[in-house]
Enzyme design. Structure first.
Site, PDB file in Angstrom:
ATOM      1  N   HIS A 116       0.872  -1.185   0.000  1.00 32.35           N
ATOM      2  CA  HIS A 116       0.000   0.000   0.000  1.00 32.35           C
ATOM      3  C   HIS A 116       0.910   1.236   0.000  1.00 32.35           C
ATOM      4  CE1 HIS A 116      -2.898   2.904   1.717  1.00 32.35           C
ATOM      5  NE2 HIS A 116      -3.849   2.062   1.377  1.00 32.35           N
TER       6      HIS A 116
ATOM      7  N   ASP B  97       2.985  -4.549   8.026  1.00 32.24           N
ATOM      8  CA  ASP B  97       1.758  -3.766   7.866  1.00 32.24           C
ATOM      9  C   ASP B  97       0.590  -4.753   7.994  1.00 32.24           C
ATOM     10  OD1 ASP B  97      -0.541  -2.665   6.822  1.00 32.24           O
ATOM     11  OD2 ASP B  97       0.418  -1.782   5.069  1.00 32.24           O
TER      12      ASP B  97
ATOM     13  N   GLN C 146      -4.550  -5.318   6.711  1.00 31.58           N
ATOM     14  CA  GLN C 146      -5.492  -6.274   6.102  1.00 31.58           C
ATOM     15  C   GLN C 146      -5.485  -7.639   6.773  1.00 31.58           C
ATOM     16  OE1 GLN C 146      -7.761  -5.551   3.999  1.00 31.58           O
ATOM     17  NE2 GLN C 146      -7.053  -3.542   3.361  1.00 31.58           N
TER      18      GLN C 146
ATOM     19  N   LYS D  70     -10.879  -1.156  10.121  1.00 29.74           N
ATOM     20  CA  LYS D  70     -10.935  -2.360   9.290  1.00 29.74           C
ATOM     21  C   LYS D  70     -11.218  -3.590  10.136  1.00 29.74           C
ATOM     22  CE  LYS D  70      -7.480  -0.592   6.037  1.00 29.74           C
ATOM     23  NZ  LYS D  70      -8.148  -0.246   4.786  1.00 29.74           N
TER      24      LYS D  70
ATOM     25  N   CYS E 158      -4.616   2.412  -3.783  1.00 33.55           N
ATOM     26  CA  CYS E 158      -3.402   2.974  -3.165  1.00 33.55           C
ATOM     27  C   CYS E 158      -2.234   2.011  -3.309  1.00 33.55           C
ATOM     28  CB  CYS E 158      -3.620   3.315  -1.681  1.00 33.55           C
ATOM     29  SG  CYS E 158      -4.897   4.524  -1.429  1.00 33.55           S
TER      30      CYS E 158
HETATM   31  N1  PMP Z   1      -1.839  -0.777   4.438  1.00 34.90           N
HETATM   32  C1  PMP Z   1      -2.759  -1.560   3.858  1.00 34.90           C
HETATM   33  C2  PMP Z   1      -2.353  -2.922   3.387  1.00 34.90           C
HETATM   34  C3  PMP Z   1      -4.072  -1.105   3.724  1.00 34.90           C
HETATM   35  O1  PMP Z   1      -4.982  -1.874   3.147  1.00 34.90           O
HETATM   36  C4  PMP Z   1      -4.409   0.181   4.195  1.00 34.90           C
HETATM   37  C5  PMP Z   1      -5.816   0.740   4.051  1.00 34.90           C
HETATM   38  N2  PMP Z   1      -6.385   0.543   2.803  1.00 34.90           N
HETATM   39  C6  PMP Z   1      -3.422   0.948   4.803  1.00 34.90           C
HETATM   40  C7  PMP Z   1      -2.146   0.447   4.909  1.00 34.90           C
HETATM   41  C8  PMP Z   1      -3.716   2.309   5.360  1.00 34.90           C
HETATM   42  O2  PMP Z   1      -4.560   2.159   6.455  1.00 34.90           O
HETATM   43  P1  PMP Z   1      -5.291   3.416   7.106  1.00 34.90           P
HETATM   44  O3  PMP Z   1      -5.939   4.159   5.976  1.00 34.90           O
HETATM   45  O4  PMP Z   1      -6.274   2.806   8.042  1.00 34.90           O
HETATM   46  O5  PMP Z   1      -4.255   4.214   7.791  1.00 34.90           O
END
Ligand code: PMP
Length: 417
Positions: free
Chosen positions: A134, A211, A214, A237, A375
């Site tokens: 991401h 990270d 997910q 999430k 993203c």
């Molecule tokens: N890393 C991953 C793998 C994600 O899926 C996301 C959210 N789509 C993020 C980071 C960022 O998370 P947040 O927007 O909750 O800070």
């Protein structure tokens, strides 16, 4: 409807109807059709009890934390710290001071990149990420590498979307300071072999950030068994409030790293000449935290524990297998991300229809999925697509909803042909 003969998914016992009653939003209609919510990788819906717990806290128990000696403050502080203990147990650490509350994964990774980078990354050092991160686990490392004159290296992936570990082996060296990879890719659903990744990094003397945005909603965690240094998560999430999430960090790292945000609540003593810092976790929680959201997150964790992460993983895996078989049987549809280990996510591309059109047309059927680069633009480039459509399941989804998704995709393809 789907031909049941082509589908061979084992369906574990799971009382999804009882679960769904906890989520009022799921019994709504959109365009006169029952809502089918399949954008759980972006954010999950909240069970009623999470919002009710926050309401009760806000209306009957609210006070600031850590500052006063009166009852409401003491009670509020106690509930806040109890929530931290719940998160710690959920992540697999017995020491709740290894949990820092942040606004979510983005802030957690920025905290580590800035603070770890400032203390431990020198010119010529190397940082390793992967090609399926991401942007939240890409951009902060680009910034820190530029700032510290370090070099960013990238683990490539094969055509299934799996990290090529032989290439990872080649990238690791005595110059590697930190490896930062996701546990589950939000664009492809790949579950990365994080234990092996950590073991190899540690053998090379490098630190590891996972990270977990997910993975935390889908996989039972044990950060101590993983042996990673940092692990991030986002409350929104995992059925909790938005604006709250956190970071697990090994105690010795929190002690060695400088603070990221400074101000009130993170100090031991301030004079006009010099400031000394409070021990972790407070050293990394400057200012008044999102107190109610922390209480809501604690309730969401109770809820997940009551259902059981093993049961959740088993049911969601069966949903994912079922959905995969349905989509594999649609002509003109290509699944992007076919790793042998996957969780929750079905990303796909239609030969004839742009993902944004797919999403808009599905919305007319009451079906909510995401279309875009998620993203993860470097991942889209790797798979040579501008964007994908992405359905992502939760334990409140039903097999019938995936039937509906597949049938609606077929209709869209027909409409465009
Ligand atoms: N890393 C991953 C793998 C994600 O899926 C996301 C959210 N789509 C993020 C980071 C960022 O998370 P947040 O927007 O909750 O800070």
């Amino acid at each position: 409807m789907a031909d049941p003969n082509i589908l061979s998914t084992a369906k574990p016992a799971f009382d999804v109807d009882r679960i769904r009653r906890e989520f009022p939003v799921l019994s709504q209609t959109i365009n006169g059709k029952p809502v089918v919510y399949l954008d759980n990788a972006a954010t999950t819906q909240k069970p009623r009890r999470v919002s009710e717990r926050v309401f009760r806290f806000d209306t009957e128990e609210y006070g600031t934390v850590r500052r006063g000696a009166y009852r409401l403050c003491e009670r509020s502080t106690q509930l806040y710290e109890e929530a931290r203990k719940k998160v710690a147990a959920f992540m697999g650490t017995p020491d709740s001071s290894e949990i820092i509350f942040t606004s979510g994964t983005t802030q957690s990774i920025n905290l580590v990149a800035y603070s770890f980078g400032k203390r431990f990354i020198q010119p010529g050092d190397e940082v390793i990420i992967s090609n399926i991160e991401h942007h939240a686990n890409t951009v902060p490392w680009q910034v820190v590498c530029e700032d510290r004159k370090a070099v960013l290296k990238v683990i490539p992936v094969n055509d299934r979307g799996e990290l090529i570990l032989e290439e990872y082996d080649k990238l690791l060296s005595g110059k590697t300071r930190i490896v930062a990879v996701n546990h589950v890719s939000n664009a492809l659903g790949t579950v990365n072999p994080v234990k092996e990744i950590v073991r190899k990094a540690r053998a090379a003397g490098a630190r590891v950030l996972i990270d977990g945005a997910q993975s935390t909603p889908h996989i039972k965690l044990d950060v101590k068994d993983l042996d990673c240094d940092f692990y991030t998560f986002s409350g929104h999430k995992m059925y909790g409030p938005s604006g709250i999430g956190g970071l697990y960090a090994r105690k010795e790292m929190l002690e060695a790293m400088p603070p990221y945000v400074t101000g009130g609540d993170m100090i031991r003593q301030v004079t006009l000449e010099k400031t000394t810092y409070a021990p972790p976790p407070m050293k990394f929680e400057a200012g008044t935290p999102p107190i109610s959201q922390v209480i809501g997150l604690g309730e969401a964790i109770d809820y997940l524990n009551e259902i059981g992460m093993d049961k959740i993983a088993e049911y969601e895996h069966s949903l994912l297998e079922y959905g995969t078989q349905l989509l594999e049987n649609i002509e003109g549809l290509r699944i992007i991300g076919t790793a042998r280990e996957k969780a929750s996510i079905l990303s796909f591309h239609l030969d004839a229809v742009h993902p944004h059109d797919v999403v808009t047309l599905l919305d007319q059927e009451g079906i909510a999925i995401r279309g875009g680069h998620h993203c993860a633009q470097p991942t889209m480039i790797r798979f040579n697509v501008p964007a994908t459509a992405r359905a992502s399941v939760s334990f409140y989804n039903k097999y019938e909803e995936l039937d509906l998704l597949a049938d609606s995709i077929r209709k869209i393809i027909k409409m465009f042909s």
